[in-house]
Motif scaffolding. Structure first.
Motif, PDB file in Angstrom:
ATOM      1  N   VAL A 216      -4.510  16.067  -7.417  1.00  0.00           N
ATOM      2  CA  VAL A 216      -5.198  15.059  -8.242  1.00  0.00           C
ATOM      3  C   VAL A 216      -6.354  14.368  -7.527  1.00  0.00           C
ATOM      4  O   VAL A 216      -7.161  13.695  -8.183  1.00  0.00           O
ATOM      5  CB  VAL A 216      -4.259  13.902  -8.694  1.00  0.00           C
ATOM      6  CG1 VAL A 216      -3.255  14.359  -9.713  1.00  0.00           C
ATOM      7  CG2 VAL A 216      -3.592  13.221  -7.521  1.00  0.00           C
ATOM      8  N   VAL A 217      -6.418  14.512  -6.204  1.00  0.00           N
ATOM      9  CA  VAL A 217      -7.363  13.673  -5.443  1.00  0.00           C
ATOM     10  C   VAL A 217      -8.821  13.776  -5.929  1.00  0.00           C
ATOM     11  O   VAL A 217      -9.486  12.749  -6.079  1.00  0.00           O
ATOM     12  CB  VAL A 217      -7.235  13.939  -3.921  1.00  0.00           C
ATOM     13  CG1 VAL A 217      -8.304  13.208  -3.142  1.00  0.00           C
ATOM     14  CG2 VAL A 217      -5.847  13.519  -3.440  1.00  0.00           C
ATOM     15  N   PRO A 218      -9.342  14.987  -6.237  1.00  0.00           N
ATOM     16  CA  PRO A 218     -10.735  15.032  -6.710  1.00  0.00           C
ATOM     17  C   PRO A 218     -10.944  14.211  -7.985  1.00  0.00           C
ATOM     18  O   PRO A 218     -12.046  13.728  -8.240  1.00  0.00           O
ATOM     19  CB  PRO A 218     -10.972  16.524  -6.984  1.00  0.00           C
ATOM     20  CG  PRO A 218      -9.992  17.222  -6.114  1.00  0.00           C
ATOM     21  CD  PRO A 218      -8.771  16.336  -6.082  1.00  0.00           C
TER      22      PRO A 218
ATOM     23  N   ASN B  22      -1.731  -1.238  -4.058  1.00  0.00           N
ATOM     24  CA  ASN B  22      -2.724  -0.189  -3.822  1.00  0.00           C
ATOM     25  C   ASN B  22      -1.991   1.150  -3.853  1.00  0.00           C
ATOM     26  O   ASN B  22      -1.252   1.474  -2.934  1.00  0.00           O
ATOM     27  CB  ASN B  22      -3.438  -0.434  -2.489  1.00  0.00           C
ATOM     28  CG  ASN B  22      -4.642   0.474  -2.326  1.00  0.00           C
ATOM     29  OD1 ASN B  22      -5.006   1.215  -3.248  1.00  0.00           O
ATOM     30  ND2 ASN B  22      -5.261   0.431  -1.164  1.00  0.00           N
ATOM     31  N   THR B  23      -2.197   1.889  -4.922  1.00  0.00           N
ATOM     32  CA  THR B  23      -1.268   2.965  -5.282  1.00  0.00           C
ATOM     33  C   THR B  23      -1.745   4.379  -4.944  1.00  0.00           C
ATOM     34  O   THR B  23      -2.922   4.619  -4.699  1.00  0.00           O
ATOM     35  CB  THR B  23      -1.034   2.935  -6.805  1.00  0.00           C
ATOM     36  OG1 THR B  23      -2.306   3.156  -7.428  1.00  0.00           O
ATOM     37  CG2 THR B  23      -0.455   1.613  -7.251  1.00  0.00           C
ATOM     38  N   CYS B  24      -0.784   5.294  -4.998  1.00  0.00           N
ATOM     39  CA  CYS B  24      -1.008   6.723  -4.762  1.00  0.00           C
ATOM     40  C   CYS B  24      -0.391   7.473  -5.935  1.00  0.00           C
ATOM     41  O   CYS B  24       0.542   6.987  -6.569  1.00  0.00           O
ATOM     42  CB  CYS B  24      -0.302   7.106  -3.471  1.00  0.00           C
ATOM     43  SG  CYS B  24      -0.217   8.874  -3.136  1.00  0.00           S
ATOM     44  N   CYS B  25      -0.895   8.677  -6.230  1.00  0.00           N
ATOM     45  CA  CYS B  25      -0.275   9.465  -7.298  1.00  0.00           C
ATOM     46  C   CYS B  25      -0.276  10.937  -6.951  1.00  0.00           C
ATOM     47  O   CYS B  25      -0.261  11.794  -7.825  1.00  0.00           O
ATOM     48  CB  CYS B  25      -0.981   9.220  -8.626  1.00  0.00           C
ATOM     49  SG  CYS B  25      -2.744   9.576  -8.546  1.00  0.00           S
ATOM     50  N   VAL B  26      -0.290  11.230  -5.653  1.00  0.00           N
ATOM     51  CA  VAL B  26      -0.402  12.635  -5.240  1.00  0.00           C
ATOM     52  C   VAL B  26       0.813  13.445  -5.692  1.00  0.00           C
ATOM     53  O   VAL B  26       0.700  14.611  -6.029  1.00  0.00           O
ATOM     54  CB  VAL B  26      -0.680  12.735  -3.721  1.00  0.00           C
ATOM     55  CG1 VAL B  26       0.547  12.476  -2.878  1.00  0.00           C
ATOM     56  CG2 VAL B  26      -1.279  14.088  -3.364  1.00  0.00           C
TER      57      VAL B  26
ATOM     58  N   GLY C 295      -6.167   1.577  -6.457  1.00  0.00           N
ATOM     59  CA  GLY C 295      -5.855   2.853  -5.805  1.00  0.00           C
ATOM     60  C   GLY C 295      -5.870   4.020  -6.777  1.00  0.00           C
ATOM     61  O   GLY C 295      -6.295   3.910  -7.930  1.00  0.00           O
ATOM     62  N   CYS C 296      -5.366   5.154  -6.292  1.00  0.00           N
ATOM     63  CA  CYS C 296      -5.511   6.420  -7.029  1.00  0.00           C
ATOM     64  C   CYS C 296      -4.779   6.434  -8.361  1.00  0.00           C
ATOM     65  O   CYS C 296      -5.263   6.986  -9.340  1.00  0.00           O
ATOM     66  CB  CYS C 296      -5.042   7.575  -6.156  1.00  0.00           C
ATOM     67  SG  CYS C 296      -6.190   7.916  -4.816  1.00  0.00           S
ATOM     68  N   MET C 297      -3.584   5.819  -8.413  1.00  0.00           N
ATOM     69  CA  MET C 297      -2.845   5.839  -9.667  1.00  0.00           C
ATOM     70  C   MET C 297      -3.563   5.004 -10.724  1.00  0.00           C
ATOM     71  O   MET C 297      -3.491   5.304 -11.918  1.00  0.00           O
ATOM     72  CB  MET C 297      -1.439   5.296  -9.423  1.00  0.00           C
ATOM     73  CG  MET C 297      -0.543   5.404 -10.608  1.00  0.00           C
ATOM     74  SD  MET C 297       1.036   4.632 -10.210  1.00  0.00           S
ATOM     75  CE  MET C 297       1.187   3.549 -11.600  1.00  0.00           C
TER      76      MET C 297
ATOM     77  N   THR D  46       0.823  -1.205   0.000  1.00  0.00           N
ATOM     78  CA  THR D  46       0.000   0.000   0.000  1.00  0.00           C
ATOM     79  C   THR D  46       0.855   1.252   0.000  1.00  0.00           C
ATOM     80  O   THR D  46       1.792   1.358   0.794  1.00  0.00           O
ATOM     81  CB  THR D  46      -0.907   0.000   1.254  1.00  0.00           C
ATOM     82  OG1 THR D  46      -1.569  -1.255   1.321  1.00  0.00           O
ATOM     83  CG2 THR D  46      -1.932   1.112   1.209  1.00  0.00           C
ATOM     84  N   PHE D  47       0.529   2.198  -0.847  1.00  0.00           N
ATOM     85  CA  PHE D  47       1.201   3.500  -0.893  1.00  0.00           C
ATOM     86  C   PHE D  47       0.173   4.574  -0.529  1.00  0.00           C
ATOM     87  O   PHE D  47      -1.017   4.352  -0.662  1.00  0.00           O
ATOM     88  CB  PHE D  47       1.709   3.782  -2.314  1.00  0.00           C
ATOM     89  CG  PHE D  47       2.717   2.770  -2.803  1.00  0.00           C
ATOM     90  CD1 PHE D  47       4.068   3.019  -2.718  1.00  0.00           C
ATOM     91  CD2 PHE D  47       2.294   1.551  -3.316  1.00  0.00           C
ATOM     92  CE1 PHE D  47       4.997   2.081  -3.154  1.00  0.00           C
ATOM     93  CE2 PHE D  47       3.214   0.607  -3.758  1.00  0.00           C
ATOM     94  CZ  PHE D  47       4.563   0.874  -3.671  1.00  0.00           C
ATOM     95  N   GLY D  48       0.687   5.741  -0.099  1.00  0.00           N
ATOM     96  CA  GLY D  48      -0.223   6.884   0.046  1.00  0.00           C
ATOM     97  C   GLY D  48      -0.764   7.088   1.445  1.00  0.00           C
ATOM     98  O   GLY D  48      -0.150   6.692   2.430  1.00  0.00           O
ATOM     99  N   CYS D  49      -1.962   7.661   1.509  1.00  0.00           N
ATOM    100  CA  CYS D  49      -2.504   8.170   2.777  1.00  0.00           C
ATOM    101  C   CYS D  49      -3.232   7.088   3.571  1.00  0.00           C
ATOM    102  O   CYS D  49      -3.399   5.960   3.115  1.00  0.00           O
ATOM    103  CB  CYS D  49      -3.446   9.321   2.473  1.00  0.00           C
ATOM    104  SG  CYS D  49      -4.836   8.833   1.431  1.00  0.00           S
TER     105      CYS D  49
HETATM  106 FE1  F3S Z   1      -4.333   9.254  -0.746  1.00  0.00          FE
HETATM  107 FE2  F3S Z   1      -2.461   9.355  -2.581  1.00  0.00          FE
HETATM  108 FE3  F3S Z   1      -4.935   8.931  -3.277  1.00  0.00          FE
HETATM  109  S1  F3S Z   1      -2.612  10.642  -0.823  1.00  0.00           S
HETATM  110  S2  F3S Z   1      -6.167   9.961  -1.751  1.00  0.00           S
HETATM  111  S3  F3S Z   1      -3.660   7.613  -2.011  1.00  0.00           S
HETATM  112  S4  F3S Z   1      -3.451  10.130  -4.396  1.00  0.00           S
END
Ligand code: F3S
Ligand code: SAH
Ligand code: SF4
Length: 441
Positions: free
Chosen positions: A166-168, A48-52, A83-85, A11-14
């Motif tokens: 990018v979150v919205p 489970n990705t992030c792309c902030v 996830g977000c990416m 898991t990446f991100g928040c």
């Molecule tokens: Fe969180 Fe990253 Fe998505 S900070 S809301 S996982 S872009």
């Protein structure tokens, strides 16, 4: 012998993503999977990705690249990106990494049974990046990582469209969960001996705005404060534009609500805040801080901040340093502005060179380190109440760590297992990030 399917998940991100992964694991366990930390032993790999920020995205693409070797030697292994990416990149992922088998976005996190049953028996690639609307977590199986503190999503998505973010676009519009659904979940956590709940939302202050029932975030906190067994209530993130006086009163009056507010400032320059579409200026932000501190004793305030937003001059950056000196945050998460193609700020021409951004970042980090050192030093000699939530990472026998109500990490030694207990610790030593103490009988 029963043959168990093995899941490797990273898991990446928040925290929202961390909690989504708990739901993913919960559903997959019901489908017969058990988790493994060894990617080589798995037959299902999920990222489970992030792309902030661009950096995390690059890191994930490079990890996907490395997994290709595993897929070559074990073609039956399934590789999924969520996830977000996944939402931001969609089919691009298949193009850049044809060994990926399936992709689903954050709003499909409650749909694992269908997804897995489809991809398992199909020999074509699968992508599910549907609509985020009408998202529900009701009755969804979950495997929580902690038995002490539980993440609770009270809302998902964001309507704010800060120009850099990018979150919205990855999580869709704000959707609040119903009050009774949240209360029943927290009641059952209390029965299962959970001590702390951590309420999650991109912007918790706008909780309830989209519900037909008239309810605010403050009201929700009051209702949760009455649940027996739960000792502490935390929440993140608050947007300054929606931080109401009503909420300040609630935090003050509800004794389980912790004395900690995470209130991202993003910049100290009103010009930059305006370009960021944050909908407040620096005077407004300072005023909230003043109201919070005038009304709630012993409150810790932490923040997120960014340097190098397009058009940020030396003077604008000085305004940020100045705000940091005046406010004295307990802690700050500092970021270098990262260009995100989906976000409007990517169209702004006046990019700040990377060298300048890095220089500003380090100046800010150094300043904050000084401030955190000073704040924590003042706690030496004090006796603080700590909820013990971890055995120390260093694996020193009987060393525990926990957090105070205002979110300071405290490390100390205890004789028996103290996990999940509220204990009193006398602080002996401090660093900018951690307090060290002795257990008081
Ligand atoms: Fe969180 Fe990253 Fe998505 S900070 S809301 S996982 S872009
Ligand atoms: N919803 C939360 C946090 C979202 S992301 C909020 O509104 O505060 C967490 C933090 O990442 C943000 O507060 C911001 O400081 C940082 N961030 C978001 N987009 C970024 C970008 N494009 N470049 C650098 N930092 C970014
Ligand atoms: Fe991004 Fe702004 Fe929404 Fe936070 S409030 S998630 S920074 S758009």
């Amino acid at each position: 012998m029963t043959y168990r399917q093995k899941l490797y998940i990273r898991t990446f991100g928040c925290q929202m993503n961390v909690n989504d992964s708990e739901y993913i694991v919960g559903q997959l366990e019901q489908l017969g999977y058990s988790t493994t930390e060894d990617i080589l032993k798995s037959n299902l790999i999920l990222l489970n990705t992030c792309c902030v920020r661009a950096k995390v995205e690059q890191k994930i693409y490079s990890l996907i690249g490395k997994i290709k070797k595993i897929k070559e030697s074990k073609p039956d292994v399934l590789l999924g990106i969520c996830g977000c990416m996944a939402q931001k990149e969609k089919e691009n992922i298949f193009e850049r990494a044809p060994h990926v088998d399936f992709i689903f976005n954050p709003s499909q996190v409650n749909n694992l049974e269908k997804i897995i049953n489809t991809v398992k028996y199909s020999d074509t690639k699968y992508i599910s990046c549907g609509d985020a609307l009408k998202f529900s977590l009701k009755h969804l199986p979950i495997k929580r990582e902690s038995k002490i503190s539980a993440w609770i999503q009270i809302m998902r998505g964001c309507n704010n469209y800060c120009s850099y973010c990018v979150v919205p676009y990855t999580r869709g519009p704000e959707q609040s969960r119903g009050v009774s659904e949240i209360l029943s979940e927290v009641n059952s956590l209390a029965q299962n001996k959970y001590k702390e709940i951590f309420l999650l939302g991109q912007n918790v202050n706008s909780y309830g705005n989209d519900l037909s029932q008239s309810v605010t975030f403050s009201k929700l906190l009051e209702l949760l404060n009455d649940i027996n067994g739960i000792e502490r209530i935390r929440f993140t993130t608050s947007h300054p534009k929606d931080f109401s006086f009503d909420l300040i009163k609630t935090i003050k009056n509800c004794h389980k609500v912790c004395n900690h507010i995470h209130l991202p400032i993003q910049s100290g320059s009103s010009k930059i805040l305006n370009m960021m579409n944050r909908k407040y200026d620096i005077d407004y932000y300072m005023n909230i801080i003043k109201e919070i501190r005038n009304n709630i004793e012993n409150i810790a305030i932490t923040t997120d901040v960014m340097v190098g937003f397009p058009g940020e001059t030396e003077e604008d950056f000085m305004d940020t340093l100045d705000a940091f000196k005046k406010i004295e945050f307990d802690e700050a998460y500092t970021f270098i502005y990262s260009n995100r193609e989906n976000a409007i700020a990517s169209l702004l021409p006046e990019k700040v060179p990377l060298g300048v951004k890095k220089e500003r970042l380090w100046k800010l980090i150094d300043l904050q380190k000084e401030i955190s050192t000073k704040i924590n030093k003042k706690l030496e000699g004090k006796i603080l109440e700590v909820l013990v939530d971890k055995k120390s990472k260093k694996h020193i026998e009987n060393q525990f760590s926990g957090r105070t109500g205002n979110n300071k990490t405290v490390v100390f030694t205890g004789k028996q297992n103290l996990l999940g207990q509220l204990v009193k610790v006398k602080i002996i030593k401090s660093s900018p990030w951690t307090l060290y103490g002795e257990l008081i009988k």
